[in-house]
Design a protein around this motif. Sequence first.
Motif, mmCIF file in Angstrom:
data_model
loop_
_atom_site.group_PDB
_atom_site.id
_atom_site.type_symbol
_atom_site.label_atom_id
_atom_site.label_comp_id
_atom_site.label_asym_id
_atom_site.label_seq_id
_atom_site.Cartn_x
_atom_site.Cartn_y
_atom_site.Cartn_z
ATOM 1 N N ALA B 36 0.843 -1.203 0.000
ATOM 2 C CA ALA B 36 0.000 0.000 0.000
ATOM 3 C C ALA B 36 0.875 1.248 0.000
ATOM 4 N N GLU B 37 1.922 1.230 0.825
ATOM 5 C CA GLU B 37 2.827 2.390 0.899
ATOM 6 C C GLU B 37 3.524 2.616 -0.450
ATOM 7 N N ILE B 38 3.994 1.531 -1.073
ATOM 8 C CA ILE B 38 4.655 1.654 -2.380
ATOM 9 C C ILE B 38 3.680 2.239 -3.406
ATOM 10 N N PHE B 39 2.434 1.724 -3.412
ATOM 11 C CA PHE B 39 1.467 2.219 -4.390
ATOM 12 C C PHE B 39 1.102 3.674 -4.144
ATOM 13 N N GLU B 40 0.982 4.049 -2.872
ATOM 14 C CA GLU B 40 0.706 5.459 -2.573
ATOM 15 C C GLU B 40 1.825 6.344 -3.115
ATOM 16 N N ARG B 41 3.067 5.879 -2.977
ATOM 17 C CA ARG B 41 4.198 6.685 -3.460
ATOM 18 C C ARG B 41 4.223 6.769 -4.979
ATOM 19 N N LEU B 42 3.671 5.744 -5.629
ATOM 20 C CA LEU B 42 3.558 5.778 -7.087
ATOM 21 C C LEU B 42 2.270 6.490 -7.518
ATOM 22 N N ARG B 43 1.597 7.110 -6.578
ATOM 23 C CA ARG B 43 0.325 7.807 -6.813
ATOM 24 C C ARG B 43 -0.746 6.875 -7.352
ATOM 25 N N GLN B 44 -0.708 5.635 -6.929
ATOM 26 C CA GLN B 44 -1.724 4.653 -7.294
ATOM 27 C C GLN B 44 -2.546 4.324 -6.042
ATOM 28 N N ALA B 46 -3.941 2.703 -2.833
ATOM 29 C CA ALA B 46 -3.383 1.763 -1.863
ATOM 30 C C ALA B 46 -4.075 0.403 -1.946
ATOM 31 N N ILE B 47 -5.374 0.425 -2.235
ATOM 32 C CA ILE B 47 -6.165 -0.806 -2.248
ATOM 33 C C ILE B 47 -5.638 -1.794 -3.300
ATOM 34 N N VAL B 48 -5.138 -1.267 -4.421
ATOM 35 C CA VAL B 48 -4.572 -2.143 -5.457
ATOM 36 C C VAL B 48 -3.322 -2.826 -4.910
ATOM 37 N N GLY B 49 -2.510 -2.068 -4.176
ATOM 38 C CA GLY B 49 -1.331 -2.658 -3.546
ATOM 39 C C GLY B 49 -1.705 -3.763 -2.581
ATOM 40 N N GLU B 50 -2.772 -3.542 -1.807
ATOM 41 C CA GLU B 50 -3.155 -4.541 -0.798
ATOM 42 C C GLU B 50 -3.660 -5.830 -1.447
ATOM 43 N N ILE B 51 -4.387 -5.689 -2.565
ATOM 44 C CA ILE B 51 -4.853 -6.905 -3.258
ATOM 45 C C ILE B 51 -3.669 -7.616 -3.917
ATOM 46 N N LEU B 52 -2.765 -6.827 -4.533
ATOM 47 C CA LEU B 52 -1.590 -7.435 -5.159
ATOM 48 C C LEU B 52 -0.694 -8.101 -4.114
ATOM 49 N N ALA B 53 -0.713 -7.585 -2.883
ATOM 50 C CA ALA B 53 0.044 -8.242 -1.809
ATOM 51 C C ALA B 53 -0.443 -9.673 -1.641
ATOM 52 N N GLY B 54 -1.759 -9.852 -1.760
ATOM 53 C CA GLY B 54 -2.323 -11.200 -1.681
ATOM 54 C C GLY B 54 -1.877 -12.077 -2.833
ATOM 55 N N VAL B 374 -11.013 -19.090 -14.731
ATOM 56 C CA VAL B 374 -11.315 -17.904 -15.536
ATOM 57 C C VAL B 374 -12.127 -16.900 -14.713
ATOM 58 N N VAL B 375 -13.153 -17.398 -14.003
ATOM 59 C CA VAL B 375 -13.990 -16.490 -13.205
ATOM 60 C C VAL B 375 -13.164 -15.875 -12.070
ATOM 61 N N LEU B 376 -12.298 -16.674 -11.440
ATOM 62 C CA LEU B 376 -11.442 -16.124 -10.380
ATOM 63 C C LEU B 376 -10.595 -14.986 -10.932
ATOM 64 N N PHE B 377 -9.965 -15.238 -12.098
ATOM 65 C CA PHE B 377 -9.112 -14.192 -12.670
ATOM 66 C C PHE B 377 -9.929 -12.944 -12.974
ATOM 67 N N MET B 378 -11.101 -13.137 -13.601
ATOM 68 C CA MET B 378 -11.965 -12.001 -13.929
ATOM 69 C C MET B 378 -12.324 -11.222 -12.656
ATOM 70 N N SER B 379 -12.636 -11.960 -11.573
ATOM 71 C CA SER B 379 -13.036 -11.301 -10.326
ATOM 72 C C SER B 379 -11.916 -10.430 -9.776
ATOM 73 N N VAL B 380 -10.695 -10.992 -9.735
ATOM 74 C CA VAL B 380 -9.574 -10.234 -9.182
ATOM 75 C C VAL B 380 -9.191 -9.096 -10.117
ATOM 76 N N ALA B 381 -9.160 -9.372 -11.441
ATOM 77 C CA ALA B 381 -8.707 -8.357 -12.401
ATOM 78 C C ALA B 381 -9.648 -7.155 -12.423
ATOM 79 N N THR B 382 -10.982 -7.402 -12.452
ATOM 80 C CA THR B 382 -11.910 -6.250 -12.456
ATOM 81 C C THR B 382 -11.765 -5.439 -11.180
ATOM 82 N N THR B 383 -11.400 -6.122 -10.078
ATOM 83 C CA THR B 383 -11.235 -5.446 -8.805
ATOM 84 C C THR B 383 -9.994 -4.557 -8.814
ATOM 85 N N LEU B 384 -8.988 -4.965 -9.588
ATOM 86 C CA LEU B 384 -7.756 -4.177 -9.673
ATOM 87 C C LEU B 384 -7.874 -3.027 -10.669
ATOM 88 N N ILE B 385 -8.732 -3.220 -11.702
ATOM 89 C CA ILE B 385 -8.846 -2.204 -12.762
ATOM 90 C C ILE B 385 -9.521 -0.929 -12.255
#
Lengths: 408, 408
Positions: B36-44, B46-54, B374-385
Amino acid sequence: MCDTAGRLVNMLLSAAPNVDILLTLFVMMAAAKVLAEIFERLRQPAIVGEILAGVLIGPSVLNWVTPSEITNALAEVGVIFLLFTVGLETKPVNIFRVGKLAIIVAILGVAAPFVAGYFLLLAWGGTVVESLFIGTALVATSVGITARVLAGMGVLDARASRIILGAAVIDDILGLLILALVASAAAGRIDYLEIGLTASLAIAFTILVMLVGAPAITRLAPRIEALRISQSLFVFGLLLCLGLSVAATYIGVAAIIGAFLAGMALADATEGNETLRKQMNGVTEFLVPFFLVNIGMQLRLDVFREPAVIALVLMITLVAALTKLLGCGLGAISLGWRRAAQVGVGMIPRGEVGIVVAQIGLSLAVITDALFGVVLFMSVATTLIAPPFLKLLFASETAAQERGAAPH
Amino acid sequence: MCDTAGRLVNMLLSAAPNVDILLTLFVMMAAAKVLAEIFERLRQPAIVGEILAGVLIGPSVLNWVTPSEITNALAEVGVIFLLFTVGLETKPVNIFRVGKLAIIVAILGVAAPFVAGYFLLLAWGGTVVESLFIGTALVATSVGITARVLAGMGVLDARASRIILGAAVIDDILGLLILALVASAAAGRIDYLEIGLTASLAIAFTILVMLVGAPAITRLAPRIEALRISQSLFVFGLLLCLGLSVAATYIGVAAIIGAFLAGMALADATEGNETLRKQMNGVTEFLVPFFLVNIGMQLRLDVFREPAVIALVLMITLVAALTKLLGCGLGAISLGWRRAAQVGVGMIPRGEVGIVVAQIGLSLAVITDALFGVVLFMSVATTLIAPPFLKLLFASETAAQERGAAPH
């Protein structure tokens, strides 16, 4: 029609098994708070109601909820945060100031129950290993219960309270060493070097966090607050609490000791930070009922089915209470009778620590199922006995505290 | 020597299995916040960072932590409290005011992805049942992700935000009905009466809590605060959140909808109660990272091993994003392009709701393992987009909000 509905519901439930979890949490929390309210109205400690709620909804009585991996996990996290928030109210210097007395209290409070428990079980006909193990089970103090009562009364800063907290940390280290000794004796070989190493590590960890960790964190705090993530100091506190709990268990001390030290290390850095304290308080208040109810759920009333065991369970519970009261009280007698009694009663609850020791004994196959039930009963019973006496014994400090807070 | 130590450690760990749990929680929380901290510093966001952490610590990459009963339970409780705190900031009247528009947005946002998903899979060579199920999986909206981003930006009260929240509730009810229809069609018999009954119950529950529950609780609040237990209103809030979540699932709506309604019902009664809001915020901030990391941990990159599936997974993800954007956007087009885009993007994340639908499909054996991936990927990807676009689209509201808060 009902068939389709039933199938659909089952399907939804089996795909989302966590519905059961939400129901479990709701039942545990609701039972805890209803009984807490009833006990408050009877002028009894709320905490006793919350533990009895666990007895009531647990396998002993209604069997609505049984301890599971998830309730155990929540209970563990709950007691961790309980000790963490107590640590937040405790400055290391205040513990060092009562250090010598705390050491004496801890040593006498460990020796008396161990010796008494050992000979009691020998006399009852137990083997040497069983008797050593029962002695060990009587050693453990569950400081969470006492800390919760003292915090609720606003007397965490009283001299006796600080002695209890300091003695509980030392008590835990001593208890760990005795457990290691007894367990390796049961396994047939005692490695003194190894046990000496564990002891040194545990002591070094405790002193290091208090002496070096606290000032380092206080210096580091402004940098943590300057991080970009929101509520960075609160997040840091959560991580410190979880991290030192894990570190403590790897070193060999109980996780709650790590959490308590984490709180103390953060005490100076967060003094006056009301938002952080309220957030931490929210986490603790949410989790602690699961810890208390989970203790109550461990109780097994079936030990009372065997007449031979009934006498034993009552005697062990009595010995468990009296040896802590007299041992720890004697250690603090220089402070006068009343404070000695405060310290002695404060060290009586065995709670989850006694339960864990019993589980280790069962898994090592050194105690029987009946003795396991005896230790469980002793753990829950000592936890229920102490709070009402604590309330009475600290009444004058509470009154002074309230006069201080509202001086008109 | 090492042997004894190893045995003792194993013994202690096996008797206290929750050490692993504390370590798991520490790793999840630490990974989430570092990213989250890295993403905030990249002006992205934080929530995307937290999901990508998973994704990073989960089975796809490092495999440090795997989803378990306990991480799933924590995630479930986390998303419940997330929606509950969002509800606390939402007054029923503000949702009713955008009600008609929310209904149109929800209906178009359900129809477009369902139809597109159905025909896409048919064209790819799926069976009718598979295609119906993929359509259903594309319907689900995970409002938690969007709500978290909007709350973090302080724009929960913007008109588009209120439409998103209202539409998400209706979307969930419609999604449930489609799931019931498709599942009973797959089982061979559709009972329209039963499904109509479920629909009526779900709608009645929602309207009842909003219309009757909220004013009743506001009237009841002083009595609750007068109870003897400490922090009684906070405790009542916890119980209401857990209780209505459970009730919602029994009626057939998602637990998060119950939690959101519970928050709304309590919004008036706790307005200006800063202590309660900070306590609830503490609970939510502690739990939400486990929800986000747990979503990321569900991702399976092995769908990319089969070339035939790669094209499908990319197309379904694209269709999932575009149909919500266009469908919901069209529903809100009367508010102008920018607001329509805000609403459309806000409805894109499928998150844990898509994952649950996929799990139901797998357990009913109507979709293959590959389609599950496929559905799992779609679920996570739409959440990141969605979050980065939400941040851009709500930038002017945030600026206005900040000017309002600090008018110099």
